[in-house]
Design a protein around this motif. Structure first.
Motif, PDB file in Angstrom:
ATOM      1  N   PHE A 278      19.045  11.377  38.287  1.00  0.00           N
ATOM      2  CA  PHE A 278      18.968  12.791  38.626  1.00  0.00           C
ATOM      3  C   PHE A 278      20.026  13.516  37.812  1.00  0.00           C
ATOM      4  O   PHE A 278      21.223  13.276  37.973  1.00  0.00           O
ATOM      5  CB  PHE A 278      19.212  12.990  40.132  1.00  0.00           C
ATOM      6  CG  PHE A 278      19.294  14.418  40.554  1.00  0.00           C
ATOM      7  CD1 PHE A 278      18.154  15.200  40.610  1.00  0.00           C
ATOM      8  CD2 PHE A 278      20.504  14.982  40.882  1.00  0.00           C
ATOM      9  CE1 PHE A 278      18.226  16.509  41.003  1.00  0.00           C
ATOM     10  CE2 PHE A 278      20.591  16.298  41.276  1.00  0.00           C
ATOM     11  CZ  PHE A 278      19.445  17.061  41.332  1.00  0.00           C
ATOM     12  N   CYS A 279      19.610  14.369  36.911  1.00  0.00           N
ATOM     13  CA  CYS A 279      20.519  15.076  35.992  1.00  0.00           C
ATOM     14  C   CYS A 279      21.415  14.087  35.242  1.00  0.00           C
ATOM     15  O   CYS A 279      22.636  14.252  35.181  1.00  0.00           O
ATOM     16  CB  CYS A 279      21.341  16.112  36.730  1.00  0.00           C
ATOM     17  SG  CYS A 279      20.362  17.486  37.332  1.00  0.00           S
ATOM     18  N   TYR A 280      20.810  13.024  34.735  1.00  0.00           N
ATOM     19  CA  TYR A 280      21.469  11.987  33.942  1.00  0.00           C
ATOM     20  C   TYR A 280      22.477  11.148  34.724  1.00  0.00           C
ATOM     21  O   TYR A 280      23.248  10.413  34.136  1.00  0.00           O
ATOM     22  CB  TYR A 280      22.133  12.573  32.696  1.00  0.00           C
ATOM     23  CG  TYR A 280      21.146  13.244  31.789  1.00  0.00           C
ATOM     24  CD1 TYR A 280      20.280  12.485  31.022  1.00  0.00           C
ATOM     25  CD2 TYR A 280      21.071  14.625  31.708  1.00  0.00           C
ATOM     26  CE1 TYR A 280      19.353  13.104  30.189  1.00  0.00           C
ATOM     27  CE2 TYR A 280      20.148  15.243  30.890  1.00  0.00           C
ATOM     28  CZ  TYR A 280      19.300  14.475  30.132  1.00  0.00           C
ATOM     29  OH  TYR A 280      18.391  15.079  29.319  1.00  0.00           O
ATOM     30  N   VAL A 281      22.477  11.253  36.040  1.00  0.00           N
ATOM     31  CA  VAL A 281      23.352  10.440  36.880  1.00  0.00           C
ATOM     32  C   VAL A 281      22.484   9.423  37.613  1.00  0.00           C
ATOM     33  O   VAL A 281      21.560   9.810  38.333  1.00  0.00           O
ATOM     34  CB  VAL A 281      24.119  11.310  37.904  1.00  0.00           C
ATOM     35  CG1 VAL A 281      24.972  10.452  38.818  1.00  0.00           C
ATOM     36  CG2 VAL A 281      24.955  12.351  37.193  1.00  0.00           C
ATOM     37  N   PRO A 282      22.718   8.114  37.447  1.00  0.00           N
ATOM     38  CA  PRO A 282      21.895   7.120  38.136  1.00  0.00           C
ATOM     39  C   PRO A 282      22.083   7.198  39.650  1.00  0.00           C
ATOM     40  O   PRO A 282      23.200   7.190  40.150  1.00  0.00           O
ATOM     41  CB  PRO A 282      22.397   5.783  37.603  1.00  0.00           C
ATOM     42  CG  PRO A 282      23.442   6.071  36.616  1.00  0.00           C
ATOM     43  CD  PRO A 282      23.713   7.520  36.588  1.00  0.00           C
ATOM     44  N   VAL A 283      20.961   7.287  40.379  1.00  0.00           N
ATOM     45  CA  VAL A 283      21.030   7.378  41.833  1.00  0.00           C
ATOM     46  C   VAL A 283      20.382   6.181  42.522  1.00  0.00           C
ATOM     47  O   VAL A 283      20.678   5.909  43.682  1.00  0.00           O
ATOM     48  CB  VAL A 283      20.388   8.686  42.358  1.00  0.00           C
ATOM     49  CG1 VAL A 283      21.209   9.874  41.945  1.00  0.00           C
ATOM     50  CG2 VAL A 283      18.955   8.809  41.909  1.00  0.00           C
ATOM     51  N   HIS A 284      19.486   5.462  41.821  1.00  0.00           N
ATOM     52  CA  HIS A 284      18.821   4.312  42.430  1.00  0.00           C
ATOM     53  C   HIS A 284      18.510   3.295  41.341  1.00  0.00           C
ATOM     54  O   HIS A 284      18.090   3.648  40.243  1.00  0.00           O
ATOM     55  CB  HIS A 284      17.529   4.743  43.117  1.00  0.00           C
ATOM     56  CG  HIS A 284      16.791   3.625  43.778  1.00  0.00           C
ATOM     57  ND1 HIS A 284      17.288   2.970  44.876  1.00  0.00           N
ATOM     58  CD2 HIS A 284      15.607   3.045  43.490  1.00  0.00           C
ATOM     59  CE1 HIS A 284      16.422   2.032  45.237  1.00  0.00           C
ATOM     60  NE2 HIS A 284      15.400   2.060  44.409  1.00  0.00           N
TER      61      HIS A 284
ATOM     62  N   PHE B 214      16.030  20.997  37.989  1.00  0.00           N
ATOM     63  CA  PHE B 214      16.286  19.623  38.400  1.00  0.00           C
ATOM     64  C   PHE B 214      15.602  18.684  37.416  1.00  0.00           C
ATOM     65  O   PHE B 214      14.421  18.823  37.143  1.00  0.00           O
ATOM     66  CB  PHE B 214      15.754  19.362  39.807  1.00  0.00           C
ATOM     67  CG  PHE B 214      16.415  20.200  40.846  1.00  0.00           C
ATOM     68  CD1 PHE B 214      17.719  19.946  41.222  1.00  0.00           C
ATOM     69  CD2 PHE B 214      15.745  21.256  41.436  1.00  0.00           C
ATOM     70  CE1 PHE B 214      18.344  20.718  42.178  1.00  0.00           C
ATOM     71  CE2 PHE B 214      16.352  22.027  42.389  1.00  0.00           C
ATOM     72  CZ  PHE B 214      17.662  21.763  42.768  1.00  0.00           C
ATOM     73  N   LEU B 215      16.347  17.759  36.922  1.00  0.00           N
ATOM     74  CA  LEU B 215      15.821  16.799  35.974  1.00  0.00           C
ATOM     75  C   LEU B 215      15.890  15.418  36.600  1.00  0.00           C
ATOM     76  O   LEU B 215      16.974  14.908  36.872  1.00  0.00           O
ATOM     77  CB  LEU B 215      16.619  16.833  34.674  1.00  0.00           C
ATOM     78  CG  LEU B 215      16.178  15.868  33.593  1.00  0.00           C
ATOM     79  CD1 LEU B 215      14.781  16.224  33.119  1.00  0.00           C
ATOM     80  CD2 LEU B 215      17.133  15.922  32.435  1.00  0.00           C
ATOM     81  N   VAL B 216      14.739  14.846  36.860  1.00  0.00           N
ATOM     82  CA  VAL B 216      14.650  13.511  37.432  1.00  0.00           C
ATOM     83  C   VAL B 216      13.801  12.672  36.490  1.00  0.00           C
ATOM     84  O   VAL B 216      12.706  13.073  36.107  1.00  0.00           O
ATOM     85  CB  VAL B 216      14.007  13.530  38.838  1.00  0.00           C
ATOM     86  CG1 VAL B 216      13.845  12.131  39.374  1.00  0.00           C
ATOM     87  CG2 VAL B 216      14.812  14.383  39.779  1.00  0.00           C
ATOM     88  N   ASP B 217      14.318  11.523  36.093  1.00  0.00           N
ATOM     89  CA  ASP B 217      13.525  10.624  35.266  1.00  0.00           C
ATOM     90  C   ASP B 217      13.733   9.188  35.726  1.00  0.00           C
ATOM     91  O   ASP B 217      14.614   8.891  36.516  1.00  0.00           O
ATOM     92  CB  ASP B 217      13.843  10.785  33.792  1.00  0.00           C
ATOM     93  CG  ASP B 217      15.207  10.272  33.396  1.00  0.00           C
ATOM     94  OD1 ASP B 217      16.066  10.136  34.283  1.00  0.00           O
ATOM     95  OD2 ASP B 217      15.424  10.024  32.211  1.00  0.00           O
ATOM     96  N   GLN B 218      12.877   8.320  35.220  1.00  0.00           N
ATOM     97  CA  GLN B 218      12.907   6.912  35.608  1.00  0.00           C
ATOM     98  C   GLN B 218      12.760   6.091  34.341  1.00  0.00           C
ATOM     99  O   GLN B 218      11.867   6.348  33.534  1.00  0.00           O
ATOM    100  CB  GLN B 218      11.761   6.647  36.574  1.00  0.00           C
ATOM    101  CG  GLN B 218      11.921   5.412  37.388  1.00  0.00           C
ATOM    102  CD  GLN B 218      10.826   5.302  38.432  1.00  0.00           C
ATOM    103  OE1 GLN B 218       9.666   5.471  38.122  1.00  0.00           O
ATOM    104  NE2 GLN B 218      11.213   5.015  39.653  1.00  0.00           N
TER     105      GLN B 218
END
Length: 69
Positions: free
Chosen positions: A42-48, A6-10
Motif C-alpha cells: 500500500f503506497c509502496y509499503v509492504p502490508v501483507h 491510494f496505490l495498492v499493488d501485489q
C-alpha cells in the motif's frame, strides 16, 4: 476539496524452484516446483506477505497447481 490517491499493488516472486516430473497440460513444456512469495503493498509499503508453493510451466509460465501453506 480533498483528493486521496491510494496505490495498492501485489507482487509475486519466485524464491526458489526445482525441476518437477511431468509436462504442462497447456503447451507441453517442462514444469518446476517453486516456492512463491506474494507481497501486497500500500503506497509502496509492504502490508501483507504470504508464502506458498506452486507447480509452474517453465515455457509458458502458467500456474498449474498451487499449495497454500
Amino acid at each position: 476539496m480533498a483528493f486521496f490517491c491510494f496505490l495498492v499493488d501485489q507482487r509475486r516472486t519466485v524464491r526458489s524452484s526445482k525441476p518437477a516430473a511431468g509436462i504442462c497440460s497447456r503447451c507441453g513444456g517442462c514444469v518446476s516446483a517453486a516456492d512463491m512469495v506474494t507481497s501486497t503493498r500500500f503506497c509502496y509499503v509492504p502490508v501483507h506477505r504470504k508464502t506458498w508453493r506452486a507447480i509452474i510451466c517453465t515455457f509458458c509460465g502458467a500456474f498449474l497447481k498451487s499449495y497454500h501453506r
